[in-house]
Scaffold this motif. Structure first.
Motif, PDB file in Angstrom:
ATOM      1  N   GLN A  82       0.815  -1.136   0.104  1.00  0.00           N
ATOM      2  CA  GLN A  82      -0.023  -0.038   0.124  1.00  0.00           C
ATOM      3  C   GLN A  82       0.809   1.132   0.028  1.00  0.00           C
ATOM      4  O   GLN A  82       0.569   2.276  -0.863  1.00  0.00           O
ATOM      5  CB  GLN A  82      -0.906  -0.124   1.217  1.00  0.00           C
ATOM      6  CG  GLN A  82      -1.988  -1.118   1.295  1.00  0.00           C
ATOM      7  CD  GLN A  82      -2.738  -1.220   2.494  1.00  0.00           C
ATOM      8  OE1 GLN A  82      -1.819  -0.708   3.561  1.00  0.00           O
ATOM      9  NE2 GLN A  82      -3.853  -1.755   2.533  1.00  0.00           N
ATOM     10  N   GLN A  83       1.806   1.160   0.835  1.00  0.00           N
ATOM     11  CA  GLN A  83       2.839   2.353   0.968  1.00  0.00           C
ATOM     12  C   GLN A  83       3.598   2.749  -0.487  1.00  0.00           C
ATOM     13  O   GLN A  83       3.668   3.702  -1.143  1.00  0.00           O
ATOM     14  CB  GLN A  83       3.871   2.275   1.753  1.00  0.00           C
ATOM     15  CG  GLN A  83       3.436   2.222   3.437  1.00  0.00           C
ATOM     16  CD  GLN A  83       4.193   2.043   4.336  1.00  0.00           C
ATOM     17  OE1 GLN A  83       5.239   1.213   4.304  1.00  0.00           O
ATOM     18  NE2 GLN A  83       4.167   2.596   5.474  1.00  0.00           N
ATOM     19  N   GLU A  85       2.353   1.597  -3.463  1.00  0.00           N
ATOM     20  CA  GLU A  85       1.493   2.063  -4.399  1.00  0.00           C
ATOM     21  C   GLU A  85       1.058   3.620  -4.209  1.00  0.00           C
ATOM     22  O   GLU A  85       0.950   4.396  -4.952  1.00  0.00           O
ATOM     23  CB  GLU A  85       0.205   1.361  -4.445  1.00  0.00           C
ATOM     24  CG  GLU A  85      -1.015   1.763  -5.290  1.00  0.00           C
ATOM     25  CD  GLU A  85      -0.425   1.470  -6.815  1.00  0.00           C
ATOM     26  OE1 GLU A  85      -0.734   2.196  -7.474  1.00  0.00           O
ATOM     27  OE2 GLU A  85       0.462   0.478  -7.154  1.00  0.00           O
ATOM     28  N   PHE A  86       1.013   3.996  -2.856  1.00  0.00           N
ATOM     29  CA  PHE A  86       0.782   5.149  -2.555  1.00  0.00           C
ATOM     30  C   PHE A  86       1.804   6.234  -2.846  1.00  0.00           C
ATOM     31  O   PHE A  86       1.702   7.474  -3.439  1.00  0.00           O
ATOM     32  CB  PHE A  86       0.606   5.605  -1.132  1.00  0.00           C
ATOM     33  CG  PHE A  86       0.211   6.601  -0.525  1.00  0.00           C
ATOM     34  CD1 PHE A  86      -1.415   7.194  -1.106  1.00  0.00           C
ATOM     35  CD2 PHE A  86       0.892   7.672   0.076  1.00  0.00           C
ATOM     36  CE1 PHE A  86      -1.498   8.727  -0.936  1.00  0.00           C
ATOM     37  CE2 PHE A  86       0.376   8.719   0.608  1.00  0.00           C
ATOM     38  CZ  PHE A  86      -0.967   9.412   0.065  1.00  0.00           C
ATOM     39  N   ASP A  87       3.353   5.655  -2.966  1.00  0.00           N
ATOM     40  CA  ASP A  87       4.131   6.674  -3.357  1.00  0.00           C
ATOM     41  C   ASP A  87       4.262   6.754  -4.845  1.00  0.00           C
ATOM     42  O   ASP A  87       4.500   7.999  -5.396  1.00  0.00           O
ATOM     43  CB  ASP A  87       5.705   5.954  -2.827  1.00  0.00           C
ATOM     44  CG  ASP A  87       5.860   6.046  -1.401  1.00  0.00           C
ATOM     45  OD1 ASP A  87       5.157   6.904  -0.768  1.00  0.00           O
ATOM     46  OD2 ASP A  87       6.585   5.413  -1.024  1.00  0.00           O
ATOM     47  N   LYS A  88       3.789   5.785  -5.559  1.00  0.00           N
ATOM     48  CA  LYS A  88       3.707   5.954  -6.997  1.00  0.00           C
ATOM     49  C   LYS A  88       2.708   6.987  -7.356  1.00  0.00           C
ATOM     50  O   LYS A  88       2.888   7.736  -8.441  1.00  0.00           O
ATOM     51  CB  LYS A  88       3.438   4.393  -7.714  1.00  0.00           C
ATOM     52  CG  LYS A  88       4.452   3.430  -7.446  1.00  0.00           C
ATOM     53  CD  LYS A  88       4.075   2.265  -8.465  1.00  0.00           C
ATOM     54  CE  LYS A  88       5.252   1.322  -8.060  1.00  0.00           C
ATOM     55  NZ  LYS A  88       4.877   0.067  -8.806  1.00  0.00           N
ATOM     56  N   GLN A  89       1.706   7.042  -6.723  1.00  0.00           N
ATOM     57  CA  GLN A  89       0.481   8.034  -7.220  1.00  0.00           C
ATOM     58  C   GLN A  89       0.946   9.457  -6.776  1.00  0.00           C
ATOM     59  O   GLN A  89       0.625  10.436  -7.378  1.00  0.00           O
ATOM     60  CB  GLN A  89      -0.688   7.681  -6.217  1.00  0.00           C
ATOM     61  CG  GLN A  89      -1.593   6.458  -6.491  1.00  0.00           C
ATOM     62  CD  GLN A  89      -2.520   6.065  -5.453  1.00  0.00           C
ATOM     63  OE1 GLN A  89      -2.881   6.847  -4.648  1.00  0.00           O
ATOM     64  NE2 GLN A  89      -3.246   4.862  -5.917  1.00  0.00           N
ATOM     65  N   LEU A  90       1.789   9.640  -5.610  1.00  0.00           N
ATOM     66  CA  LEU A  90       2.280  10.753  -5.417  1.00  0.00           C
ATOM     67  C   LEU A  90       3.554  11.024  -5.838  1.00  0.00           C
ATOM     68  O   LEU A  90       4.002  12.345  -5.918  1.00  0.00           O
ATOM     69  CB  LEU A  90       2.494  10.930  -3.629  1.00  0.00           C
ATOM     70  CG  LEU A  90       1.493  10.897  -2.814  1.00  0.00           C
ATOM     71  CD1 LEU A  90       1.797  10.908  -1.343  1.00  0.00           C
ATOM     72  CD2 LEU A  90       0.503  11.893  -3.206  1.00  0.00           C
ATOM     73  N   GLN A  91       4.155  10.232  -6.686  1.00  0.00           N
ATOM     74  CA  GLN A  91       5.346  10.197  -7.489  1.00  0.00           C
ATOM     75  C   GLN A  91       6.649  10.810  -6.607  1.00  0.00           C
ATOM     76  O   GLN A  91       7.284  11.627  -6.706  1.00  0.00           O
ATOM     77  CB  GLN A  91       5.252  11.563  -8.411  1.00  0.00           C
ATOM     78  CG  GLN A  91       4.356  10.874  -9.546  1.00  0.00           C
ATOM     79  CD  GLN A  91       4.309  12.094 -10.647  1.00  0.00           C
ATOM     80  OE1 GLN A  91       4.713  13.125 -10.619  1.00  0.00           O
ATOM     81  NE2 GLN A  91       3.340  11.735 -11.687  1.00  0.00           N
TER      82      GLN A  91
END
Length: 97
Positions: A82-83, A85-91
């Protein structure tokens, strides 16, 4: 009203109460100004030198690794899916070159 002690204040309770209120208000104002100025004692921009580890303030204990719960010790430094994936969303790039 005169700033000195009024001679009638000793005979008139209302005058004595006014004199007390004036003195209490002056003392409160002095205390407030002193408290506000006390916060400005720290020099602005006094940041530690690079590589210097700041100590916790007195009364603030920082736990050692062995004091952490076992699950936290085991998972410390690992990122969950989850972390990631979230980092990818926030770049966000962590541990990148």
């Amino acid at each position: 009203m005169n700033a000195t002690i009024d001679e009638n204040a000793f005979r008139d309770p209302a005058a004595a109460l006014r004199q007390f209120a004036l003195t209490a208000a002056a003392a409160a104002l002095i205390a407030l100004v002193t408290a506000v100025n006390a916060g400005a004692q720290e020099a602005p921009g006094t940041e530690p030198a690079p590589g210097h580890v700041m100590e916790a303030p007195i009364g603030h204990r920082q736990p050692h690794e062995w004091q952490l719960p076992r699950k936290v010790q085991r998972d410390e430094g690992r990122r969950t899916e989850q972390q990631i994936e979230f980092d990818k969303q926030l770049q966000i790039c962590r541990d990148c070159e």
